[in-house]
Write a protein that holds these residues in place. Structure first.
Motif, short mmCIF file in Angstrom:
data_model
loop_
_atom_site.label_atom_id
_atom_site.label_comp_id
_atom_site.label_asym_id
_atom_site.label_seq_id
_atom_site.Cartn_x
_atom_site.Cartn_y
_atom_site.Cartn_z
N LEU A 196 12.99 2.87 -2.50
CA LEU A 196 12.76 3.07 -3.94
C LEU A 196 12.30 1.77 -4.61
O LEU A 196 11.39 1.79 -5.44
CB LEU A 196 14.05 3.60 -4.59
N ARG A 197 12.95 0.66 -4.23
CA ARG A 197 12.53 -0.63 -4.80
C ARG A 197 11.06 -0.89 -4.51
O ARG A 197 10.31 -1.37 -5.36
CB ARG A 197 13.36 -1.78 -4.21
N ASN A 198 10.64 -0.57 -3.29
CA ASN A 198 9.24 -0.77 -2.93
C ASN A 198 8.33 0.17 -3.72
O ASN A 198 7.24 -0.21 -4.16
CB ASN A 198 9.08 -0.56 -1.42
N GLN A 199 8.80 1.40 -3.96
CA GLN A 199 8.01 2.33 -4.79
C GLN A 199 7.84 1.75 -6.20
O GLN A 199 6.74 1.76 -6.76
CB GLN A 199 8.69 3.70 -4.87
N VAL A 200 8.95 1.22 -6.74
CA VAL A 200 8.90 0.64 -8.10
C VAL A 200 7.98 -0.58 -8.12
O VAL A 200 7.18 -0.76 -9.05
CB VAL A 200 10.33 0.26 -8.57
N MET A 201 8.06 -1.39 -7.06
CA MET A 201 7.23 -2.60 -6.99
C MET A 201 5.74 -2.25 -7.04
O MET A 201 4.96 -2.90 -7.72
CB MET A 201 7.56 -3.35 -5.70
N ILE A 202 5.35 -1.19 -6.34
CA ILE A 202 3.93 -0.82 -6.33
C ILE A 202 3.55 -0.09 -7.62
O ILE A 202 2.52 -0.37 -8.23
CB ILE A 202 3.59 0.07 -5.10
N TYR A 223 6.00 10.34 -12.04
CA TYR A 223 6.31 10.42 -10.61
C TYR A 223 7.80 10.74 -10.51
O TYR A 223 8.58 10.32 -11.37
CB TYR A 223 5.98 9.09 -9.91
N ILE A 224 8.19 11.51 -9.49
CA ILE A 224 9.60 11.86 -9.29
C ILE A 224 10.04 11.42 -7.91
O ILE A 224 9.37 11.75 -6.91
CB ILE A 224 9.85 13.39 -9.41
N ALA A 225 11.16 10.70 -7.85
CA ALA A 225 11.72 10.29 -6.56
C ALA A 225 13.24 10.44 -6.63
O ALA A 225 13.78 10.90 -7.63
CB ALA A 225 11.31 8.86 -6.23
N ASN A 226 13.91 10.06 -5.57
CA ASN A 226 15.37 10.15 -5.51
C ASN A 226 15.97 8.84 -5.00
O ASN A 226 15.29 8.04 -4.37
CB ASN A 226 15.78 11.27 -4.55
N ILE A 227 17.27 8.67 -5.27
CA ILE A 227 17.98 7.50 -4.74
C ILE A 227 18.01 7.55 -3.21
O ILE A 227 17.69 6.57 -2.55
CB ILE A 227 19.44 7.44 -5.28
N CYS A 262 8.34 5.25 5.44
CA CYS A 262 9.56 5.88 4.94
C CYS A 262 9.82 7.20 5.68
O CYS A 262 10.96 7.53 6.00
CB CYS A 262 9.41 6.13 3.43
N LYS A 263 8.75 7.90 5.99
CA LYS A 263 8.91 9.22 6.62
C LYS A 263 9.43 9.14 8.05
O LYS A 263 9.84 10.15 8.61
CB LYS A 263 7.61 10.01 6.52
N SER A 264 9.42 7.94 8.64
CA SER A 264 10.03 7.85 9.97
C SER A 264 11.31 7.00 9.94
O SER A 264 11.77 6.51 10.97
CB SER A 264 9.02 7.33 11.00
N CYS A 265 11.90 6.86 8.74
CA CYS A 265 13.09 6.02 8.58
C CYS A 265 14.29 6.54 9.38
O CYS A 265 14.56 7.74 9.42
CB CYS A 265 13.47 5.96 7.10
N ASN A 316 0.84 -1.19 0.00
CA ASN A 316 0.00 0.00 0.00
C ASN A 316 0.88 1.25 0.00
O ASN A 316 1.76 1.40 0.84
CB ASN A 316 -0.89 -0.05 1.25
N TRP A 317 0.63 2.13 -0.97
CA TRP A 317 1.49 3.31 -1.18
C TRP A 317 1.52 4.22 0.06
O TRP A 317 2.57 4.69 0.47
CB TRP A 317 0.98 4.07 -2.41
N THR A 318 0.35 4.47 0.63
CA THR A 318 0.27 5.38 1.78
C THR A 318 1.02 4.81 2.98
O THR A 318 1.72 5.53 3.70
CB THR A 318 -1.21 5.64 2.13
#
Ligand code: URA
Length: 189
Positions: free
Chosen positions: A107-113, A80-84, A12-15, A4-6
């Motif tokens: 990022l891998r998880n973003q790509v997977m979804i 969509y725009i992300a970073n390494i 990720c935001k508490s990494c 789930n993206w959310t």
């Protein structure tokens, strides 16, 4: 891995997987349409991005948006725009290999979804991490490589284009190649 993206974004935001978490203001997860066919990947947040929590919002982001608009792409609708790395490296230094490694699963998880059809690497760091370690961006930009069923291409980083405007036509040509590829694959944007 999250499906789930959310939930992925929240986690990720508490990494705290690397030291960059101690100096960041915000995690920059990414922005755009997660259902898009095209994913752009930069290196890591700079000062403005760290302050706003969004990717490519400074001078290089403005240039990126112009180049995107020229080929009918924009971050509100069809990319969509992300970073390494999701957190700003101090003084905008290159992210260390161990920081890239600690972050890459987000990022891998973003790509997977997302399951993007095309990934565009912005600059050397993203290209060497995602396409191939010996990627020579000055020679191999604009070339499509296939990896795990995904087409991948690198172009020059917009910040490099601001430093060296002579390279803008070459980078613009990469965006035209991207447009042609989208048309070839009937990917409507
Ligand atoms: N440069 C990058 O590589 N990424 C950003 O988000 C901003 C500047």
């Amino acid at each position: 891995m999250y499906t789930n993206w959310t939930e992925l974004e929240q986690a990720c935001k508490s990494c705290e997987k690397c030291n960059l978490c101690h100096t960041r203001t915000n995690v920059v997860f990414g922005m755009g349409n997660p259902k898009a066919d095209i994913l752009f990947i930069g290196e890591g947040p700079g000062e403005n991005e760290d302050l706003e929590g969004l990717p490519f919002v400074g001078r290089s982001g403005k240039l990126l948006d112009k180049m995107l608009a020229a080929v009918d792409l924009n971050r509100e609708e069809n990319i969509y725009i992300a970073n390494i790395v999701k957190c700003r490296p101090p003084q905008n230094r290159d992210p260390f290999p161990e920081e890239q490694e600690a972050c890459i699963n987000w990022l891998r998880n973003q790509v997977m979804i997302m399951k993007p059809k095309i990934i565009v690497c912005l600059g050397r760091i993203a290209a060497t991490k995602l396409i191939k370690p010996d990627m020579k961006i000055t020679k191999e930009h604009g070339i499509f490589f296939e990896k795990n069923g995904v087409l991948m291409m690198a172009t020059l980083h917009p910040a490099a284009l601001l430093r060296n405007p002579n390279n803008k036509p070459a980078a613009f040509d990469d965006f035209l190649k991207l447009r042609a590829k989208l048309e070839e694959l009937h990917l409507t944007t």
